[in-house]
Design an enzyme around this catalytic site. Structure first.
Site, PDB file in Angstrom:
ATOM      1  CB  VAL A   1     -19.717  18.080 -43.609  1.00  0.00           C
ATOM      2  CG1 VAL A   1     -21.456  18.237 -43.267  1.00  0.00           C
ATOM      3  CG2 VAL A   1     -19.822  15.992 -43.324  1.00  0.00           C
ATOM      4  N   GLY A   2     -17.717  16.635 -45.341  1.00  0.00           N
ATOM      5  CA  GLY A   2     -15.975  16.573 -45.799  1.00  0.00           C
ATOM      6  C   GLY A   2     -15.703  14.939 -45.553  1.00  0.00           C
TER       7      GLY A   2
ATOM      8  CG  ASP B   1     -22.959   8.057 -49.613  1.00  0.00           C
ATOM      9  OD1 ASP B   1     -24.092   7.790 -49.588  1.00  0.00           O
ATOM     10  OD2 ASP B   1     -22.388   9.052 -49.657  1.00  0.00           O
TER      11      ASP B   1
ATOM     12  CE  LYS C   1     -25.272  19.482 -41.564  1.00  0.00           C
ATOM     13  NZ  LYS C   1     -25.354  19.794 -42.496  1.00  0.00           N
ATOM     14  N   GLY C   2     -24.437  14.947 -44.291  1.00  0.00           N
ATOM     15  CA  GLY C   2     -24.765  14.390 -45.643  1.00  0.00           C
ATOM     16  C   GLY C   2     -23.702  16.264 -45.928  1.00  0.00           C
TER      17      GLY C   2
HETATM   18  N1  ATP Z   1     -11.820  22.291 -45.996  1.00  0.00           N
HETATM   19  C1  ATP Z   1     -12.683  22.539 -47.531  1.00  0.00           C
HETATM   20  N2  ATP Z   1     -12.057  23.433 -48.696  1.00  0.00           N
HETATM   21  C2  ATP Z   1     -12.756  23.523 -50.127  1.00  0.00           C
HETATM   22  N3  ATP Z   1     -13.139  22.153 -50.580  1.00  0.00           N
HETATM   23  C3  ATP Z   1     -13.945  20.987 -49.490  1.00  0.00           C
HETATM   24  C4  ATP Z   1     -13.563  21.687 -48.297  1.00  0.00           C
HETATM   25  N4  ATP Z   1     -13.795  19.926 -48.016  1.00  0.00           N
HETATM   26  C5  ATP Z   1     -14.757  19.532 -48.889  1.00  0.00           C
HETATM   27  N5  ATP Z   1     -14.770  20.367 -49.573  1.00  0.00           N
HETATM   28  C6  ATP Z   1     -15.549  19.893 -51.263  1.00  0.00           C
HETATM   29  O1  ATP Z   1     -16.579  19.727 -50.509  1.00  0.00           O
HETATM   30  C7  ATP Z   1     -17.555  19.326 -51.440  1.00  0.00           C
HETATM   31  C8  ATP Z   1     -18.464  17.902 -50.322  1.00  0.00           C
HETATM   32  O2  ATP Z   1     -16.873  17.359 -49.367  1.00  0.00           O
HETATM   33  P1  ATP Z   1     -17.585  15.827 -49.677  1.00  0.00           P
HETATM   34  O3  ATP Z   1     -17.790  15.308 -50.516  1.00  0.00           O
HETATM   35  O4  ATP Z   1     -15.386  15.489 -48.896  1.00  0.00           O
HETATM   36  O5  ATP Z   1     -18.584  15.267 -48.604  1.00  0.00           O
HETATM   37  P2  ATP Z   1     -19.189  14.776 -47.717  1.00  0.00           P
HETATM   38  O6  ATP Z   1     -19.453  14.072 -46.176  1.00  0.00           O
HETATM   39  O7  ATP Z   1     -18.458  13.024 -47.985  1.00  0.00           O
HETATM   40  O8  ATP Z   1     -20.547  14.576 -49.099  1.00  0.00           O
HETATM   41  P3  ATP Z   1     -21.464  13.441 -48.975  1.00  0.00           P
HETATM   42  O9  ATP Z   1     -22.452  13.216 -47.689  1.00  0.00           O
HETATM   43  O10 ATP Z   1     -22.020  14.253 -49.667  1.00  0.00           O
HETATM   44  O11 ATP Z   1     -20.834  12.053 -49.044  1.00  0.00           O
HETATM   45  C9  ATP Z   1     -16.693  17.753 -52.248  1.00  0.00           C
HETATM   46  O12 ATP Z   1     -16.355  18.704 -53.645  1.00  0.00           O
HETATM   47  C10 ATP Z   1     -15.546  18.816 -51.459  1.00  0.00           C
HETATM   48  O13 ATP Z   1     -13.862  19.271 -52.578  1.00  0.00           O
HETATM   49 MG    MG Z   2     -19.450  11.650 -49.144  1.00  0.00          MG
END
Ligand code: ATP
Ligand code: MG
Length: 312
Positions: free
Chosen positions: A22-23, A48, A19-20
């Protein structure tokens, strides 16, 4: 546990979903870096609509593949639906026009734009576009940072739906052909070639020998429930999930606030383990005290994910 057992496989596409927020981008970028550093020619793709590869790699990434500065073997691409459509038109536009202009007297653009709107064409071509990067031999591996969960599932189901959609087309065409007394059947040939293309795409993406789906989640109610649903749906598409990254795990609380969050996370981590631990590798990625941005930070995440550094 770590992602390192992936090293022994020869998957061509690693999809990261969840999901959105989460990393997905963080973990897929760290994984792409891992394989590029190991010498595999790697392309990271984001589908995306609001991609963030440019931000995380601190390199301007665009709709055509570009090398990530400072990292050998690593290219990146942010898929732009307009660019995908442009390529579709370049590849099929003339054929479509030739076939359809026998039936209707309309300008080229109107015919081609109309056909391009048929359900599933754009998504099917996007998958084909991704596949093309493997087929043309430029890359050993594609790491795919997908759009938040639901879209990806829809996407994977589409080539099949597209094939079903095409199944009726020849019948319709034959009726029309009769009415218009057409002798040529280029349209049928196009339909057949599309069906074949969609079938190849479906076959490739539903073959576990080619594709590994890595689920990313966080130890909170919404993360746990949603990942359970997505995993079940993926299994319905024939894609078993073998890796589950649990992100933002608090490991060493040094204040009441973090202690409280750790206590909140514990039962959810347990639930994920109980639910999936017997058939999946659960990888816990700690919540880091910094934002993950730039190659050096990504190397730290890579070290944790693949067990070559950091904590686990
Ligand atoms: N383990 C972690 N510790 C600290 N910060 C983290 C960690 N994992 C991710 N982040 C931070 O959390 C934010 C969201 O992570 P990320 O962009 O990878 O998520 P995503 O799932 O790709 O989001 P989206 O759905 O918006 O594309 C980023 O700013 C990233 O640096
Ligand atoms: Mg992303």
């Amino acid at each position: 546990m770590t992602l390192s057992s992936l090293d022994q496989t020869n998957k061509r596409v690693l999809m990261f979903g969840g999901k959105g927020g989460v990393g997905k981008t963080t973990t897929s970028a760290a994984t792409a870096l891992h394989y590029a550093l190991a010498g595999r020619r790697t392309l990271i793709i984001s589908s995306d609509l609001t991609p963030s590869l440019s931000d995380i790699f601190e390199t301007q990434i665009g709709p055509t593949e570009r090398s990530v500065s400072g990292v050998e073997n690593l290219d990146a691409l942010e898929i732009d639906p307009d660019e995908v459509m442009r390529r579709w038109k370049a590849r099929f536009g003339a054929q479509v026009y030739q076939a359809a202009s026998a039936l209707v007297d309309l300008p080229y653009d109107e015919i081609v734009d109309y056909v391009a709107m048929a359900p599933g064409i754009q998504e099917e071509f996007m998958l084909d576009y991704i596949l093309e990067h493997i087929r043309d031999g430029h890359y050993d591996l594609i790491v795919w940072d997908t759009a938040p969960a639901g879209d990806t599932l829809r996407l994977l189901g589409l080539p099949q739906r597209f094939i079903e959609h095409l199944r009726v087309a020849p019948r319709v065409y034959l009726e029309v052909q009769d009415t218009f007394k057409l002798s040529q059947t280029p349209f049928l040939e196009i339909i057949e070639s599309w069906k074949e293309l969609a079938q190849q795409t479906t076959d490739f993406f539903s073959d576990p020998a080619n594709v590994e789906f890595i689920m990313v989640t966080i130890p909170e109610a919404l993360g746990v429930y949603q990942s359970g649903r997505v995993i079940a749906d993926l299994e319905k598409h024939g894609l078993d999930v073998h890796y589950l990254i649990v992100n933002d795990v608090i490991v060493a609380p040094d204040c009441g606030f973090h202690q409280q969050r750790m206590d909140m996370q514990r039962p959810y981590i347990q639930m994920l383990d109980d639910e999936h631990g017997d058939r999946m590798t659960l990888i816990k990625l700690p919540l880091l005290p910094y934002e993950v941005k730039g190659v050096e930070r990504l190397k730290e995440v890579e070290g944790i994910l693949f067990g070559s550094g950091g904590s686990s």
